[in-house]
Design a protein around this motif. Sequence first.
Motif, PDB file in Angstrom:
ATOM      1  N   TYR A 444      33.466  37.474  48.022  1.00  0.00           N
ATOM      2  CA  TYR A 444      34.879  37.345  47.902  1.00  0.00           C
ATOM      3  C   TYR A 444      35.492  36.818  49.239  1.00  0.00           C
ATOM      4  O   TYR A 444      36.021  35.758  49.425  1.00  0.00           O
ATOM      5  CB  TYR A 444      35.641  38.530  47.695  1.00  0.00           C
ATOM      6  N   TRP A 448      36.527  33.008  49.938  1.00  0.00           N
ATOM      7  CA  TRP A 448      38.012  32.545  50.249  1.00  0.00           C
ATOM      8  C   TRP A 448      37.877  31.936  51.718  1.00  0.00           C
ATOM      9  O   TRP A 448      38.639  30.638  51.419  1.00  0.00           O
ATOM     10  CB  TRP A 448      38.976  33.805  50.561  1.00  0.00           C
ATOM     11  N   ILE A 537      36.694  30.886  43.105  1.00  0.00           N
ATOM     12  CA  ILE A 537      38.103  30.518  43.356  1.00  0.00           C
ATOM     13  C   ILE A 537      38.746  29.326  42.821  1.00  0.00           C
ATOM     14  O   ILE A 537      39.648  29.334  42.162  1.00  0.00           O
ATOM     15  CB  ILE A 537      38.272  30.521  44.781  1.00  0.00           C
ATOM     16  N   VAL A 561      45.464  36.171  44.870  1.00  0.00           N
ATOM     17  CA  VAL A 561      44.035  36.361  45.357  1.00  0.00           C
ATOM     18  C   VAL A 561      44.012  37.303  46.560  1.00  0.00           C
ATOM     19  O   VAL A 561      43.421  38.034  46.641  1.00  0.00           O
ATOM     20  CB  VAL A 561      43.280  35.025  45.517  1.00  0.00           C
ATOM     21  N   LEU A 572      37.651  39.235  40.417  1.00  0.00           N
ATOM     22  CA  LEU A 572      38.867  38.203  40.640  1.00  0.00           C
ATOM     23  C   LEU A 572      39.305  37.360  39.709  1.00  0.00           C
ATOM     24  O   LEU A 572      40.306  37.186  39.399  1.00  0.00           O
ATOM     25  CB  LEU A 572      38.419  37.577  41.945  1.00  0.00           C
TER      26      LEU A 572
END
Length: 592
Positions: A444, A448, A537, A561, A572
């Motif tokens: 994550y 990101w 993502i 997010v 997510l």
Amino acid sequence: MEKKFNTAIAGACLLLCLSAAHAATPAAAKPGPSDAQLKAVYTQEWKWRTSQKQEDGEDDDDSGISTSLPQIDAATQNKRLVYWQGVMKKLDGIKESRLSAPERINYQVYKSQIAAFIAAQQFKEYEKPLNADTAFWSNMTYTARRPMSKEKEYRAYLKQLADTPRYFNDEIVNMRAGMARGFTPPKITLVGRDASITSVTDAKTPQDTVFYAPFKDMPASMPDALKEELRAQAAKVIATSVIPAHQSLLKFMREEYVPAAREELAAESLPDGKTYYQSKIVEFTTTSLTADQIHNIGLEEMAKIRTEMLDVMKQVKFQGDMPAFLRFLRTDPQFYAKTPEELLMRSAWVAKKFDGKVSKYFGYLPRRRFAIIPVPDDQAPFYTSGRGGPGVYLVNTYNLPSRALYSMPALTLHESAPGHAFQMPIAMEQKGRPPFRNAYISAYGEGWALYTERLGAEMGMYETPYETFGMLSYQAWRASRLVVDTGIHSKGWTRKQAQDYLSENTALSTHEIETEVDRYISWPGQALSYYLGEMSILKARKKAEQALGQKFDIRNFHDTVLQLGSVPLPVLEARIDQFIAEGGKSPYPDLE
């Protein structure tokens, strides 16, 4: 038994990742007995965990200075394994379908966290407490670099320093146990890494060590007599405890550990290596992918990025092939800072430029700011180009000819804002969230940060084609990690093969390539998290854009997010499904 157990743990993690696709749906149960049952488990475990004096970096909450260093002896480690196994049994007894939406997310994050702890204990990772750019002794210096303002902080720090001999001795005992079973980093990744030890042992006085730093600039409000007392105690404890402990460690590293370190590079060459490497894949990617699947994904993505890189070469009308262009980028003086200050100022300029664009892409902004500081001299030669987190963006100013200015926009977005120094504080500022949710999940967090590099193009952060190429080179760098990490740890690649692959496919300098490859060799699986996280993502964003059409608001998507904090990738993706079902609204009603 060990292999069977760890395969079961890995399988449990994989099932968790897959089942997480159903997380956080509006149909989740209302708060009830199952919620209370789960809260009781993680509340009790967290209280126990924080009493354990474990390794640095787990719970980065800035909550004061400990009076002792981590407890890491084998007996303590065995007790932790038994405790977490008991926690897992309790979690297995909770029916996920009966949990409310918030607690269902907590359950999935927490269960994967406990599974990773169990796997690490079962594989005895504490017997290998170092990799190519970090080690237990260098982690100690983080406290020395923290600001202190109260007498109790200084006194706690002095007690911590006095605990150094015990801590180092326990680490050495663990490392000897690892040596005996061939569980060490590869020897090649240890060459020269004792520089951070000799920076202490070679100091002329205690005051010349990094550990004395907090006592050089003490609060003006503190009485002079107290300052002198604390300074005298610091000099004494450094001279009698800290320096001798480092001397013993240096002797051990040079005479025993490095000579006995394994020659093989692959994680799969370690005890129960195939299962071990798969457990690291699960931990760092939160997916059920195999090494072969990840390797192939990397090859496919590298081909796509290379096409984009060739387009930039056409824009700048470069006459030559890709290898010639990369040589040009690595050697032309126009692309490199002349002084460390220039590199730092360029980083600050990029960060400030983002401030002027942030309102178009984010609704919620973190309260905490960050400082831009150089990587400490004793760590810089083997450190990455930069690293960011709550309150800090570290920029490596060592070996300036290896720090390309065209890469600074992408690096700064990744490490500062809207990357790590932006994302982490937002997660920590969320109210009513159990503290274990502040733990960092690499897929994550790194996903990101890499996504923000791509976002930089959309935001207009790249002012020249060369800066765009710097971003693409960084994308290729992370995609190539999928190829290189699995190549090294599962396919028998040599160090040179890995270095050549990065050299042929990115604009990274030779120095950066060497330090990065050594990091991948000594830290199996971690390098896989970045690109797979970004892909997740981007996939979720594309899905939301197509489903919501004109209702899609990029600020609401980003806020959703980031509000979620570090979670497994399937969690997510499920949260974005909920975002779509709710019409793409902001998770912060007051901001709409």
